[in-house]
Design an enzyme around this catalytic site. Sequence first.
Site, PDB file in Angstrom:
ATOM      1  N   HIS A  43       0.840  -1.208   0.000  1.00  0.00           N
ATOM      2  CA  HIS A  43       0.000   0.000   0.000  1.00  0.00           C
ATOM      3  C   HIS A  43       0.874   1.257   0.000  1.00  0.00           C
ATOM      4  CE1 HIS A  43      -3.568   2.449   1.327  1.00  0.00           C
ATOM      5  NE2 HIS A  43      -2.584   3.208   1.766  1.00  0.00           N
ATOM      6  N   GLU A  44       1.768   1.337   0.958  1.00  0.00           N
ATOM      7  CA  GLU A  44       2.613   2.537   1.052  1.00  0.00           C
ATOM      8  C   GLU A  44       3.511   2.650  -0.172  1.00  0.00           C
ATOM      9  OE1 GLU A  44       1.751   4.692   3.052  1.00  0.00           O
ATOM     10  OE2 GLU A  44       0.508   3.426   4.331  1.00  0.00           O
ATOM     11  N   HIS A  88       1.731   4.426  -2.887  1.00  0.00           N
ATOM     12  CA  HIS A  88       1.841   5.884  -2.721  1.00  0.00           C
ATOM     13  C   HIS A  88       3.218   6.360  -3.194  1.00  0.00           C
ATOM     14  CE1 HIS A  88      -1.828   6.713  -0.545  1.00  0.00           C
ATOM     15  NE2 HIS A  88      -1.523   5.960   0.483  1.00  0.00           N
ATOM     16  N   HIS A 131       3.384   6.838  -6.787  1.00  0.00           N
ATOM     17  CA  HIS A 131       2.666   8.052  -7.188  1.00  0.00           C
ATOM     18  C   HIS A 131       3.616   9.249  -7.114  1.00  0.00           C
ATOM     19  CE1 HIS A 131      -1.572  10.144  -6.781  1.00  0.00           C
ATOM     20  NE2 HIS A 131      -1.044  10.321  -7.951  1.00  0.00           N
TER      21      HIS A 131
HETATM   22 ZN   LIG Z   1      -2.718   5.235   2.072  1.00  0.00          ZN
END
Ligand SMILES: [Zn+2]
Length: 676
Positions: free
Chosen positions: A466-467, A470, A473
């Site tokens: 998940h991290e 990011h 991104h």
């Molecule tokens: Zn998050």
Amino acid sequence: MTGNPLLHPWTTPFEVPPFPLIQPDHFAPAFAQGMAEHRAEIAAIGADPAPPDFANTIEAMQRSGRLLARVGAAFSNLVVSLGGPALEAVDREMSPVLAQHWAAVALDPALFRRVSALHDAAPADLAPDQRRLLERTHLGMVRSGAALDEAGRARMAAMSERLAVLHTGFGQNVLHDEKAWHLPLTEADLDGLPSFVRDGARQAAQERGLDGYAITLSRSLIEPFLTFSARRDLRQAAYEAWIARGTHPGAHDNRALIPEILALRQERARLLGYSDFAAYRLADTMAGSPAAAEGLLAEVWEPAKRKAAAERDRLLDAARGDGFNGALAPWDWRYYAERVRRADYAIDEEALKPYFPFAGIQQAAFDTAGRLFGLAFTRQPDVPVYHPDVEAYEVRDAGGHVGVFLSDPYARADKRSGAWMSSYRDQEAMGGPGDRPAPPIIVNNNNFAGGEPALLSFTDAETLFHEFGHALHGLLSRVRYPGQSGTSVRRDFVEFPSQVYEHWLSVPDTLRRYARHHETGEPIPDALIGKLLAARGWNQGFGTVEYTSAALLDMALHQHPDPAGLDVEAFEREFLAGIGMPAEIGIRHRPAHFQHLFAGGGYAAGYYSYMWSEVLDADGFEAFEEAGNPFDPATAARLRVVLAAGDTEDPMALYAGFRGRPPSTAALLRGRELAA
Ligand SMILES: [Zn+2]
């Protein structure tokens, strides 16, 4: 180098902050100089005799405050990742001063006159990213109060300053309570605990200078303890301490801060013409209104409760088999859920864990980015870091250097709990005179239990992915203006890249390649993968109820008509009773330690964002499934467009460009096994 390293150009590899040279007392003078330079730049833009145009107003604003941004990024990261009394003291001192500074910029009358004039003139010769930047710069100033009269602007500035003090205090209080408590255990208290929990508890005791074992309030330790400890009395004691964070009478009591925070937010919203803070906040999101966000939460709430009730009945069967005849309490749920998982799916956490060493799973995240986007990660031991736990990587693709990725995986007593991505430098490529393209420096923080080697749970591994989503991104951002870089998108869109990335962990090809036994190197057996994936729907009722109740409570708190006099705990109790919260499930975050809402304003009336983004990630990953290949190059190329765009485009348009149509909730409901 002499003097303050924050004020000199950084000659380190990739111009990362020269961490070993930076001392806490360097920050206050560096902030002072950064703010002074920024003030002068903003004043110069406002006093420009030339009529406002995009270059002399919006681009000049984007170019301003470079030193402040650099110092601010270093500080805001170090204070939560490294922590410690000296940095925390700087934080208490600087947070109101910085809030005042940023409010003064956002409310500057001369600057707003120029931005407003340019906005009204709507110049026709702007590129799409420039048009959006002008639109959003104007909107941001209006939403900060720049269009109010002088008294209104002064009140907005004062409220920003006070809120900054309250947010900082709230976060520090939670950290205080997490450090202040531990449950000492002797050999006799370890009933049911597998070796990885014992190891984590032994290490936690050592860090506190204790013999034996200790359970702390770090999620990576307390959740496994609640999952495995056969000692109901100890589970109860640990659970009650966990949910009491922020509620102890005295100097660290967050119950006293919440009504004031909520009242200030409400006052700001009303000054700007909104009925309440939720209406204000949601007006500038993808959802668009509280009703739209609550509509999505309502769509999952009743099905989630039904699924949780069926799960509870199954837990009770298991508990009865144990000779337990009472009602289940929240400190029982995880324990019996794990028992049922073992019984019904022939799978248990301890058998899985040896296949999830941290290094292997992080490599899986790296290589997935290689297969999807052509990125390569190379460890750079010569890049300075701020703690021995931190690993630095250079990120490259076929075009050369992309950026730097810092990985800070393990829990420490002074580190903020939870998991998050942040940046020391945002990508930008303004390309004006004197501008250099800035490759990003991205950091991921986790709070995994350490160990030799550190072994993750499957949930931990999902958090890592998940991290890392990011982080991509931030790393893949290809924008001109820093204000549009990477994750600076609407709050309810920002979880799409992170949550969609989680899906690649569960791709069987990923598990076969990277989930390898830390001692033997054997890949995880196919039979175990099959069981792991088959068990994924189990306990989703619990997970959905735990989360959705917190998201609903967030919206209710931020729509309360009279928050100043709020009795937070009574409100929480009555609210949960009103929505029919199952007695044996605890809300994921109680208000007094709900840092998303109160340790900063970012997720205030915004906790629903995870579910909103889950609509997108569940629906979005199906694009790869429909293509018949989780690494389908054409679909990955379309996803890369979303990751590169930052905030240069409307998120719904970006999503539809990737998917070929707007999102549907069907995939989310199927994924959580909530479909009727
Ligand atoms: Zn998050």
